[in-house]
Scaffold this motif. Sequence first.
Motif, PDB file in Angstrom:
ATOM      1  N   VAL A  50      -2.262  -9.513  11.053  1.00  0.00           N
ATOM      2  CA  VAL A  50      -1.403  -8.902  10.046  1.00  0.00           C
ATOM      3  C   VAL A  50      -2.243  -8.234   8.960  1.00  0.00           C
ATOM      4  CG1 VAL A  50       0.298  -9.370   8.246  1.00  0.00           C
ATOM      5  CG2 VAL A  50       0.447 -10.551  10.450  1.00  0.00           C
ATOM      6  N   ALA A  51      -3.206  -8.968   8.426  1.00  0.00           N
ATOM      7  CA  ALA A  51      -4.061  -8.452   7.355  1.00  0.00           C
ATOM      8  C   ALA A  51      -5.321  -9.290   7.286  1.00  0.00           C
ATOM      9  CB  ALA A  51      -3.338  -8.473   6.014  1.00  0.00           C
ATOM     10  N   ALA A  62      -2.025  -4.417   9.753  1.00  0.00           N
ATOM     11  CA  ALA A  62      -1.275  -3.968  10.920  1.00  0.00           C
ATOM     12  C   ALA A  62      -0.352  -2.839  10.489  1.00  0.00           C
ATOM     13  CB  ALA A  62      -0.469  -5.118  11.497  1.00  0.00           C
ATOM     14  N   ASP A  63      -0.148  -1.890  11.364  1.00  0.00           N
ATOM     15  CA  ASP A  63       0.714  -0.745  11.040  1.00  0.00           C
ATOM     16  C   ASP A  63       2.103  -1.191  10.594  1.00  0.00           C
ATOM     17  OD1 ASP A  63      -0.580   1.442  13.681  1.00  0.00           O
ATOM     18  OD2 ASP A  63      -1.340   0.956  11.688  1.00  0.00           O
ATOM     19  N   ARG A  68       3.729  -2.785   2.770  1.00  0.00           N
ATOM     20  CA  ARG A  68       4.684  -3.840   2.386  1.00  0.00           C
ATOM     21  C   ARG A  68       3.973  -5.172   2.092  1.00  0.00           C
ATOM     22  NH1 ARG A  68       8.254  -5.730   5.946  1.00  0.00           N
ATOM     23  NH2 ARG A  68       7.035  -5.192   7.810  1.00  0.00           N
ATOM     24  N   PHE A  69       2.889  -5.435   2.780  1.00  0.00           N
ATOM     25  CA  PHE A  69       2.147  -6.689   2.631  1.00  0.00           C
ATOM     26  C   PHE A  69       0.824  -6.416   1.930  1.00  0.00           C
ATOM     27  CE2 PHE A  69       3.934  -9.169   6.555  1.00  0.00           C
ATOM     28  CZ  PHE A  69       5.226  -8.876   6.131  1.00  0.00           C
ATOM     29  N   THR A  70       0.378  -7.388   1.127  1.00  0.00           N
ATOM     30  CA  THR A  70      -0.906  -7.282   0.444  1.00  0.00           C
ATOM     31  C   THR A  70      -1.658  -8.600   0.556  1.00  0.00           C
ATOM     32  OG1 THR A  70       0.029  -5.742  -1.175  1.00  0.00           O
ATOM     33  CG2 THR A  70      -2.075  -6.764  -1.727  1.00  0.00           C
ATOM     34  N   ILE A  71      -2.888  -8.519   1.030  1.00  0.00           N
ATOM     35  CA  ILE A  71      -3.735  -9.699   1.122  1.00  0.00           C
ATOM     36  C   ILE A  71      -4.659  -9.735  -0.089  1.00  0.00           C
ATOM     37  CG2 ILE A  71      -5.498  -8.528   2.508  1.00  0.00           C
ATOM     38  CD1 ILE A  71      -5.938 -11.196   3.987  1.00  0.00           C
ATOM     39  N   SER A  72      -4.917 -10.941  -0.589  1.00  0.00           N
ATOM     40  CA  SER A  72      -5.816 -11.084  -1.727  1.00  0.00           C
ATOM     41  C   SER A  72      -6.445 -12.469  -1.693  1.00  0.00           C
ATOM     42  CB  SER A  72      -5.080 -10.874  -3.051  1.00  0.00           C
ATOM     43  OG  SER A  72      -4.053 -11.823  -3.212  1.00  0.00           O
ATOM     44  N   MET A 110     -11.625  -7.395  12.641  1.00  0.00           N
ATOM     45  CA  MET A 110     -11.049  -8.240  11.602  1.00  0.00           C
ATOM     46  C   MET A 110      -9.605  -8.632  11.874  1.00  0.00           C
ATOM     47  SD  MET A 110     -12.697  -6.560   8.159  1.00  0.00           S
ATOM     48  CE  MET A 110     -11.772  -7.574   7.012  1.00  0.00           C
ATOM     49  N   LEU A 111      -8.881  -7.878  12.675  1.00  0.00           N
ATOM     50  CA  LEU A 111      -7.497  -8.223  13.006  1.00  0.00           C
ATOM     51  C   LEU A 111      -7.368  -8.773  14.419  1.00  0.00           C
ATOM     52  CD1 LEU A 111      -5.432  -5.340  11.343  1.00  0.00           C
ATOM     53  CD2 LEU A 111      -5.861  -7.662  10.501  1.00  0.00           C
ATOM     54  N   LYS A 112      -8.460  -9.175  14.999  1.00  0.00           N
ATOM     55  CA  LYS A 112      -8.428  -9.747  16.347  1.00  0.00           C
ATOM     56  C   LYS A 112      -8.567 -11.266  16.250  1.00  0.00           C
ATOM     57  CE  LYS A 112     -10.318  -5.610  18.541  1.00  0.00           C
ATOM     58  NZ  LYS A 112      -9.038  -5.196  19.133  1.00  0.00           N
TER      59      LYS A 112
END
Length: 129
Positions: A50-51, A62-63, A68-72, A110-112
């Motif tokens: 996802v992120a 992810a597309d 809409r989503f934010t990672i921090s 990083m997204l795998k």
Amino acid sequence: QVHLVESGGGSVQAGESLRLSCAASGSQFSFRTHCVGWFRQRPGKKREGVAAIDVDYNTPYADAVEGRFTISTDGAKNIMYLDMTDLKPEDTAMYYCAATPLEDTTLSTMLKDDAYLYWGRGMQVTVAA
């Protein structure tokens, strides 16, 4: 060893927001030395990235969640967050946080999920239409 514990999941209505948290612990863990990410597994689907975020603040998304989503991360507390807005029923899934040493990842991985060594147990997010 790195231990990850997620919190913040639950049930919401479409269009609402939710913040997921993941507390990381372990003598070897630091956001300076580990890449961290959020993954999800929707019903009947394979787990998907996802992120993610690394020490250089590379943050692939992810597309389906871009915008809409934010990672921090909060380095002082060793907590990572996923702020989810404008949630949709298709965001319903088990959400997992994950971490892995920086040397085990590249921007392209990083997204795998197979790039990550440590995993939380997951938590359910349900979005009603």
